[in-house]
Design a protein around this motif. Structure first.
Motif, short mmCIF file in Angstrom:
data_model
loop_
_atom_site.label_atom_id
_atom_site.label_comp_id
_atom_site.label_asym_id
_atom_site.label_seq_id
_atom_site.Cartn_x
_atom_site.Cartn_y
_atom_site.Cartn_z
N GLY A 155 -5.61 -3.42 -10.24
CA GLY A 155 -6.08 -2.59 -9.14
C GLY A 155 -6.84 -1.37 -9.62
O GLY A 155 -6.63 -0.88 -10.74
N HIS A 156 -7.73 -0.89 -8.77
CA HIS A 156 -8.46 0.36 -8.98
C HIS A 156 -7.86 1.45 -8.10
O HIS A 156 -7.56 1.21 -6.93
CB HIS A 156 -9.94 0.21 -8.61
N SER A 157 -7.69 2.64 -8.64
CA SER A 157 -7.34 3.84 -7.88
C SER A 157 -6.06 3.63 -7.06
O SER A 157 -5.00 3.36 -7.62
CB SER A 157 -8.53 4.25 -7.02
N ALA A 158 -6.13 3.72 -5.72
CA ALA A 158 -4.94 3.46 -4.91
C ALA A 158 -4.42 2.06 -5.15
O ALA A 158 -3.20 1.82 -5.15
CB ALA A 158 -5.26 3.66 -3.43
N GLY A 159 -5.33 1.10 -5.38
CA GLY A 159 -4.91 -0.26 -5.71
C GLY A 159 -4.16 -0.32 -7.03
O GLY A 159 -3.26 -1.14 -7.21
N GLY A 160 -4.51 0.57 -7.97
CA GLY A 160 -3.77 0.65 -9.22
C GLY A 160 -2.37 1.17 -8.99
O GLY A 160 -1.40 0.71 -9.61
N GLY A 161 -2.23 2.15 -8.08
CA GLY A 161 -0.90 2.64 -7.73
C GLY A 161 -0.06 1.56 -7.08
O GLY A 161 1.13 1.41 -7.38
N LEU A 162 -0.67 0.78 -6.19
CA LEU A 162 0.04 -0.33 -5.56
C LEU A 162 0.41 -1.39 -6.59
O LEU A 162 1.47 -2.02 -6.50
CB LEU A 162 -0.80 -0.94 -4.45
N ALA A 163 -0.46 -1.60 -7.58
CA ALA A 163 -0.16 -2.58 -8.64
C ALA A 163 1.07 -2.15 -9.42
O ALA A 163 1.95 -2.97 -9.72
CB ALA A 163 -1.37 -2.72 -9.57
N ALA A 164 1.16 -0.86 -9.76
CA ALA A 164 2.34 -0.36 -10.47
C ALA A 164 3.60 -0.52 -9.62
O ALA A 164 4.65 -0.96 -10.10
CB ALA A 164 2.14 1.11 -10.85
N ALA A 165 3.50 -0.17 -8.34
CA ALA A 165 4.65 -0.28 -7.44
C ALA A 165 5.08 -1.73 -7.27
O ALA A 165 6.28 -2.05 -7.25
CB ALA A 165 4.32 0.34 -6.08
N LEU A 166 4.11 -2.63 -7.16
CA LEU A 166 4.42 -4.05 -7.00
C LEU A 166 5.11 -4.59 -8.24
O LEU A 166 6.07 -5.37 -8.14
CB LEU A 166 3.13 -4.82 -6.71
#
Length: 318
Positions: A155-166
């Motif tokens: 993920g990029h940016s907010a998507g990167g944060g969601l990737a970490a959370a997932l």
């Protein structure tokens, strides 16, 4: 702080960006302006399908990109891709060409998630949608021609944060071990840009993505969720104290990006937890620098592709 002298001259376009005030009143116009640049759904290069949730959540739309010519193997690698947009805007179409190129470059199936957006759908709704898509991808791997052992979360940016959370969510539930985690300037810490930030670097956050925008978007994503409960680390992964057991992780960020401090801190926490970690900090560039041509953009693309190849390469037999 005036950081013009720190900016790579190839990225001088960021000096001309008009400042935007992010509020609930201005968000519709910001969304309309940015979304107007996306390809219409019927013009994209992807297949679209709706994934039914096993819970009360609504179906989740995913966009699937496939390589034009696939090698004769038992299963292709897959990339579960989560778009950026500060949790409040965006959809897979915003990265259509990029995702199509990823599929061909890596001979991989790319599945991009059209997760629900805040503030209409605050945490945990966006993360739940990403989890629903990942569960579907694992469940349908054979039918989709995918090797379930080679699924990367990216993920990029907010998507990167969601990737970490997932990645944290599936680790804690013992559900799935991704082949790797690839995060480009991820948005990880709800405290950044506030007095509660662990660090406030005056050289960052002046260009491209401001402290004010960051505070607004985190407020939208947080909604009424308490930040001191046991699930808070799934909202703001920087709060996670235990990163053991996560998959090998690649991270990159610009040295002028507001997220520099939180990304470096997260990478160090990963390394201290024994997680294979690769971190790149690119000098002289702010948030979203890779949308503009320049040497750092080329280097970032090379580094991301190398990380994806490492994650998705087939393990030798035996």
């Amino acid at each position: 702080m005036n950081i013009d002298h720190l900016l790579d001259p190839a990225y001088a376009c960021f000096l001309d960006e008009p400042a935007s005030e992010w509020t609930l009143d201005t968000l519709p116009a910001i969304r309309a302006r940015i979304h107007s640049g996306f390809k219409p759904s019927q013009a994209t290069r992807c297949e679209q399908t709706w994934v039914e949730a096993k819970t009360d959540s609504p179906p989740v739309r995913v966009c699937i990109y496939r390589p034009q010519t696939a090698p004769q193997v038992d299963g292709l690698p897959a990339i579960l891709y989560l778009h950026g947009g500060g949790f409040v805007l965006g959809q897979p179409e915003m990265a259509d060409d990029y995702l199509d190129n990823l599929a061909h470059e890596h001979q991989a199936v790319v599945v991009a998630v059209d997760y629900r957006l805040a503030p209409e759908h605050p945490f945990p709704a966006p993360l739940e949608d990403c989890h629903i898509a990942l569960e579907w991808l694992c469940r349908e791997a054979s039918a989709q021609g995918i090797d379930p052992a080679r699924i990367v979360i990216m993920g990029h940016s907010a998507g990167g944060g969601l990737a970490a959370a997932l990645a944290l969510w599936v680790r804690d539930r013992g559900q799935f071990q991704p082949a790797g985690l690839v995060m480009i300037y991820p948005m990880l810490d709800h405290r950044t840009g506030t007095p509660a930030a662990p660090a406030d670097n005056p050289a960052t956050g002046t260009l491209s993505w401001s402290r004010q925008a960051n505070r607004f978007c985190w407020d939208c994503m947080t909604g009424e969720h308490p930040m001191d409960d046991e699930q808070a680390y799934l909202l703001s992964p920087a709060l996670a104290t235990n990163l053991k057991g996560l998959s090998a992780t690649f991270m990159c960020v610009g040295a002028l990006d507001l997220f520099l401090e939180e990304d470096v801190a997260f990478a160090l926490t990963l390394a201290r937890a024994g997680v294979p970690t690769e971190l790149h900090v690119y000098p002289g560039v702010p948030h979203m620098f890779d949308l503009c041509p320049g040497r750092q953009t080329e280097q970032c693309a090379q580094d991301v592709n190398a990380a994806l190849r490492k994650c998705t390469e087939r393990s030798p037999p035996g």
